[in-house]
Design an enzyme around this catalytic site. Structure first.
Site, PDB file in Angstrom:
ATOM      1  N   ASP A 191      13.066  37.620  41.653  1.00 54.04           N
ATOM      2  CA  ASP A 191      12.011  38.154  42.381  1.00 54.04           C
ATOM      3  C   ASP A 191      12.366  38.662  43.622  1.00 54.04           C
ATOM      4  OD1 ASP A 191       9.467  38.774  42.829  1.00 54.04           O
ATOM      5  OD2 ASP A 191       8.652  36.403  42.972  1.00 54.04           O
ATOM      6  N   CYS A 223      12.329  39.042  60.602  1.00 55.51           N
ATOM      7  CA  CYS A 223      11.565  38.229  59.715  1.00 55.51           C
ATOM      8  C   CYS A 223      12.473  37.154  59.297  1.00 55.51           C
ATOM      9  CB  CYS A 223      10.474  38.933  58.804  1.00 55.51           C
ATOM     10  SG  CYS A 223      11.389  39.765  57.788  1.00 55.51           S
ATOM     11  N   CYS A 237       0.143  50.889  54.536  1.00 58.54           N
ATOM     12  CA  CYS A 237      -0.581  52.338  54.706  1.00 58.54           C
ATOM     13  C   CYS A 237       0.653  53.392  54.479  1.00 58.54           C
ATOM     14  CB  CYS A 237      -0.993  52.688  56.113  1.00 58.54           C
ATOM     15  SG  CYS A 237      -2.162  51.541  56.774  1.00 58.54           S
ATOM     16  N   CYS A 274      16.033  46.523  60.487  1.00 61.79           N
ATOM     17  CA  CYS A 274      15.276  45.396  61.120  1.00 61.79           C
ATOM     18  C   CYS A 274      15.592  44.126  60.077  1.00 61.79           C
ATOM     19  CB  CYS A 274      13.989  45.787  61.101  1.00 61.79           C
ATOM     20  SG  CYS A 274      12.891  44.349  61.707  1.00 61.79           S
TER      21      CYS A 274
END
Ligand code: SF4
Length: 482
Positions: A361, A460, A9, A457
């Site tokens: 990538d 992940c 979003c 952060c």
């Protein structure tokens, strides 16, 4: 990366002090934020019902120009959506109406991010709701805020009180029934939010990214700070803080993949960050190759950085077919259809044939598209070494990015939670059929972007979720969307 990741979003809000109609600016700003979500979009302008549609902004604007041109007002908010927590329906598109239009605490909100619903439900119970309705995290947060406003709290007090229940990320714009525009960002600053000024209409703009400001001819003033709430009314702008945390957690994925390359986040231009990371990859993995090829589009600046540093020619060996429906922007499709994700990437045979290719990538999530690119699109190359600007993704994201289930993540699936980068490089190379794979590490990422590790952060890749109020239970994709 043409992978199945989806941005979470984009938001915008505009307040004109000259009483000018801001709807055209809202629409242009949303078009510039379209890369952040393409499932649905909407605007809420003072004095008009909220207008929402599925699909991308330009389609509806073309089809419903007359209707949209009647939406006039000097203050409004807007949103482009990709769903992280609820099914993709118009009902869940933003801006969301909170309360009833007749009530003085009614407001409309556009939210970028993800919040834990269980904790919000606990708060609503404490506030006396017996069976709170509301499917999305945004609605639940809105209901709590609405109740607190009704109980006499100011916006800043309401966020301060609710803060301990706001587990996750939010960068939001709010339009109040009094015609105020509010911009608010969670205390860690996971997702970006900035403030700008549009001289021609004397308007403040709040937007997810500065590329939206650029698109409408506004200038960037500054980022809205983590824990800050900016309230704009006809008397001007005031800034207050509902929380002041020293430890921020800006999402590095915004820099490597999500954000527009022209955007400036925390004083860093995304394009420069990507190019720097390419140079850092060249120091870490100086490969003897014939050409450097980016996977379009987000890896292009990094490939250029690598090529310049190594003195190896940069070539566009892979191109996106821009005449295919999704070719002009990144591919946003459901995982089950992901084979088609790379169908709009075309290899230029003369460029790649017989070459030792250094392919750049941004990341590997599930690995499917990397396998297809290397195994099919680049099969006439002599060899392909793949370098990745983002470290291995081994843990789910609960702060607004769409890789919720750990089992879907390639690095975790084939390497478990090992932290041995060489081992991960080796196993991933084997799986995707590359001669070599070299992931960036968190030091390289931090240096390349120019943000200290303790201001980002990295959950992940590290599995450390200390920036959340509590770690969530890992969920499947279906659970997240139910
Ligand atoms: S977990 Fe990863 S993708 Fe999610 S906010 Fe943190 S760094 Fe970004």
């Amino acid at each position: 990366m043409r992978n199945p990741l989806k941005e979470k979003c984009g938001v915008i809000g505009i307040f004109s002090f000259e009483g000018r109609n801001i709807t055209p600016l809202l629409i242009s700003g949303l078009e510039a934020l379209q890369h952040r979500g393409q499932e649905a979009w909407g605007i809420a302008v003072e004095g008009h019902p909220t207008f929402k549609r599925t699909g991308i902004v330009s389609q509806s604007v073309d089809a419903e120009f007359e209707k949209i041109s009647k939406i006039n007002g000097n203050v409004g908010i807007g949103h482009v959506r990709y769903s992280t927590t609820a099914k993709s329906t118009l009902e869940h598109a933003h801006p969301m109406d909170i309360g009833s239009m007749m009530d003085e605490h009614y407001f409309r909100i556009a939210h970028n991010g993800t919040l834990e619903r269980e904790l919000l439900l606990e708060n609503l119970k404490d506030l006396g709701f017996s069976s709170p309705y509301g499917v999305t995290d945004t609605e639940l947060m809105g209901m709590s805020l609405h109740r607190m406003l009704k109980n006499g709290k100011s916006w800043t007090e309401a966020f301060k009180t609710l803060n301990s229940y706001l587990n996750g990320s939010f960068s939001a714009t709010i339009l109040t029934s009094k015609g105020e525009l509010i911009g608010v960002r969670d205390e860690r600053g996971f997702r970006p939010l900035c403030l700008g000024w549009h001289e021609e209409t004397s308007s403040y703009i709040i937007a997810s990214e500065s590329c939206a400001l650029e698109a409408i001819g506004a200038s960037l003033i500054r980022d809205i700070k983590p824990g800050e709430i900016v309230i704009i009314d006809r008397n001007g702008l005031r800034s207050e803080f509902f929380s002041r945390k020293k430890r921020h957690a800006h999402c590095p994925f915004e820099y490597t993949y999500f954000a527009h390359p022209s955007s400036k986040i925390e004083g860093i231009t995304v394009y420069n960050a990507r190019k720097n990371i390419g140079r850092i990859l060249a120091e870490k993995y100086p490969i003897d190759g014939d050409i450097v090829v980016p996977v379009p589009d987000s890896a292009r600046p990094a490939a250029l950085g690598y090529s310049e540093k190594m003195g190896i020619p940069f070539e566009e060996g892979l191109l996106k077919d821009r005449y295919k429906r999704k070719g002009g922007w990144r591919s946003f499709i459901e995982p089950e259809k992901r084979e088609s994700i790379v169908s709009n990437i075309v290899a230029i045979r003369d460029v790649i044939e017989g070459k030792r290719i250094i392919l750049i990538d941004d990341s590997i999530v599930r690995g499917t598209s990397s396998r297809i690119i290397i195994g099919k699109k680049l099969k006439s190359a002599k060899e392909v070494s793949l370098l990745l600007t983002f470290p291995p993704i081994m843990y789910p994201c609960y702060m607004g990015i769409d890789f919720p289930s750990q089992d879907e993540l390639l690095a975790y699936r084939i390497c478990g939670t090992t932290t041995n980068l060489e081992e991960i490089n080796r196993r991933v190379a084997e799986y995707i059929g590359a001669s070599f794979v070299g992931y960036n590490d968190v030091d390289g990422l931090s240096k390349g972007i120019g943000l200290p590790k303790d201001q980002m952060c990295l959950s992940c890749t590290t599995g450390n979720y200390d920036c959340l109020k509590r770690k969530l239970k890992f969920k499947t994709r279906e659970e997240m969307k139910s």
